[in-house]
Design a protein around this motif. Structure first.
Motif, PDB file in Angstrom:
ATOM      1  N   GLY A   1       0.827  -1.191   0.000  1.00  0.00           N
ATOM      2  CA  GLY A   1       0.000   0.000   0.000  1.00  0.00           C
ATOM      3  C   GLY A   1       0.861   1.239   0.000  1.00  0.00           C
TER       4      GLY A   1
ATOM      5  N   GLN B   1      -4.025  -2.593  -7.617  1.00  0.00           N
ATOM      6  CA  GLN B   1      -4.946  -3.680  -7.364  1.00  0.00           C
ATOM      7  C   GLN B   1      -6.349  -3.130  -7.113  1.00  0.00           C
ATOM      8  N   PRO B   2      -7.379  -3.997  -7.208  1.00  0.00           N
ATOM      9  CA  PRO B   2      -8.755  -3.534  -6.998  1.00  0.00           C
ATOM     10  C   PRO B   2      -8.984  -2.898  -5.628  1.00  0.00           C
ATOM     11  N   ASN B   3      -8.217  -3.305  -4.617  1.00  0.00           N
ATOM     12  CA  ASN B   3      -8.394  -2.715  -3.285  1.00  0.00           C
ATOM     13  C   ASN B   3      -7.662  -1.389  -3.119  1.00  0.00           C
ATOM     14  N   GLY B   4      -7.013  -0.922  -4.194  1.00  0.00           N
ATOM     15  CA  GLY B   4      -6.344   0.371  -4.156  1.00  0.00           C
ATOM     16  C   GLY B   4      -4.879   0.323  -3.814  1.00  0.00           C
ATOM     17  N   SER B   5      -4.357  -0.837  -3.403  1.00  0.00           N
ATOM     18  CA  SER B   5      -2.934  -0.936  -3.081  1.00  0.00           C
ATOM     19  C   SER B   5      -2.112  -1.018  -4.364  1.00  0.00           C
TER      20      SER B   5
ATOM     21  N   VAL C   1      -7.104 -10.284 -10.557  1.00  0.00           N
ATOM     22  CA  VAL C   1      -6.419  -9.017 -10.305  1.00  0.00           C
ATOM     23  C   VAL C   1      -5.758  -8.464 -11.559  1.00  0.00           C
TER      24      VAL C   1
END
Length: 383
Positions: A16, A68-72, A117
């Motif tokens: 992140g 990545q989709p979670n923003g990291s 991903v």
């Protein structure tokens, strides 16, 4: 599409957003590197619709950077012996290495994802062997030919099916092609589908003569005419043409510069804390690689004094600089085993890429083919 186990990406890691490194952070273990990124890098990648690729010739690694989709921020790394110049063209990645030019193709169709991903999986499909000619930068011309900087022989080349390389251009001051790295020809700007400008550390025409000219006399040369645009640079690298403007790295001074292609007048854009080697221009930004010194390579260069004047240490990493203001807006920093990088390229339209490296289990087991070609037909008919 039928495929094997390409989705198993054991070398893919992610991190992140992180704050700048500080003295309280544990030092990386020997032979390892710690990667940190600026807080806004993930959002910057989204806003500018791109991912990045960069290389370390020191450790022989290709790094792919995405979101990545979670923003990291995702980092995928693969080993290519002495990984050097990069070119992202027509949805494929070209990579110069110790003695080969690699072509990596995306094995996924637009709607497919690996590991839910990765929207691009780059698989090595071809490795053209050149021998150790000290390949530096790589490009692709309008006819789809790979063009590369052959630093050992002081020329630009294309690939050949029979010979190690096919020379297509050399500076006028080079009297013959010899494996002597005479002027340290190192950078190439593509424009309108052809090589437009090159950089060299000097106009030397003797064996490694450029080493005595590192502090001054670096040149940008117009390929079509052979004209010296400027000879007032210190160890220049990575000329680039974007929006009709000519940019380069005045590496011995630590400066990203703009150069008037007619007069040779240069304008400093930004100072960068490290030795500059690679640059790509994307959406109004210069994305550059910086490295720490090797064996006293900063001595007698203005860069050494500039760092001292700023009470600064050299970085190893990626810096993203806004061209209109010269402001450093985002960064990636590597600490530990990796201290030197070479090239960087943007991959517009790609969100989160990964690659398959040679000599890996994934390399052997990643198999795909277009099964639809046989739909409703016998093998004999398809043949």
């Amino acid at each position: 599409m039928a495929k094997g186990n390409a989705a198993e990406s054991k070398s893919s890691t992610s991190t992140g957003a992180a704050a700048a490194p500080d003295a309280t952070r544990p030092a990386p273990a020997p032979e390892t590197s710690q990667i940190s990124v600026s807080r806004g890098l993930s959002d910057w990648l989204v806003a500018h619709r791109t991912s990045l690729a960069f290389t370390s010739y020191q450790t022989g690694q290709l790094f792919l950077v995405g979101r990545q989709p979670n923003g990291s921020v995702s980092f995928n790394q693969q080993n290519f012996n002495r990984a050097m110049g990069l070119s992202w063209a027509n949805g494929r990645l070209y990579l110069g290495s110790l003695c080969q030019v690699w072509r990596l193709e995306n094995m996924l169709r637009p709607h497919e994802r690996a590991n839910d991903v990765f929207d691009v999986v780059l698989v090595p499909r071809n490795a053209q062997t050149t021998g150790d000619v000290d390949i530096h930068e790589v490009g692709v011309d309008a006819e789809g030919r790979v063009v590369f900087v052959n630093t050992k022989y002081s020329c630009l080349c294309t690939l050949d099916l029979t010979y190690s390389f096919k020379p297509i251009w050399k500076p006028g001051f080079i009297s013959k092609l010899a494996p002597e790295d005479r002027c340290h020809l190192n950078g190439m700007a593509m424009a309108n589908g052809r090589p437009a400008y090159v950089t060299a550390v000097s106009r030397s025409d003797i064996l490694t003569g450029w080493r005595e000219r590192r502090h001054e006399g670096g040149v940008i040369i117009e390929v079509e005419t052979g004209r010296i645009v400027t000879d007032q640079l210190s160890m220049p690298h990575s000329p680039r043409v974007a929006d009709g403007r000519l940019y380069a790295l005045d590496s011995g001074r630590g400066q990203i510069i703009e150069v008037d292609p007619q007069t040779g007048e240069k304008r400093d854009i930004a100072f960068c804390p490290g030795f500059l080697r690679g640059m790509t221009i994307h959406d109004g930004h210069a994305i550059v690689t910086v490295s720490k010194p090797r064996d006293g390579t900063f001595k007698h260069l203005s860069l050494d004094a500039e760092l001292a004047a700023r009470d600064a240490e050299a970085w190893c990493g990626i810096l993203i600089v806004e061209l209109s203001t010269g402001n450093l807006v985002e960064w990636i920093r590597l600490e530990g085993h990796i201290t030197e990088l070479f090239d960087v390229t943007a991959m517009p339209g790609v969100t989160c890429p990964m690659a398959v490296g040679p000599d890996t289990q994934e390399f052997r087991g990643t198999i795909c083919f277009d099964a639809g070609i046989l739909h409703g037909a016998s093998l004999a008919q398809a043949a």
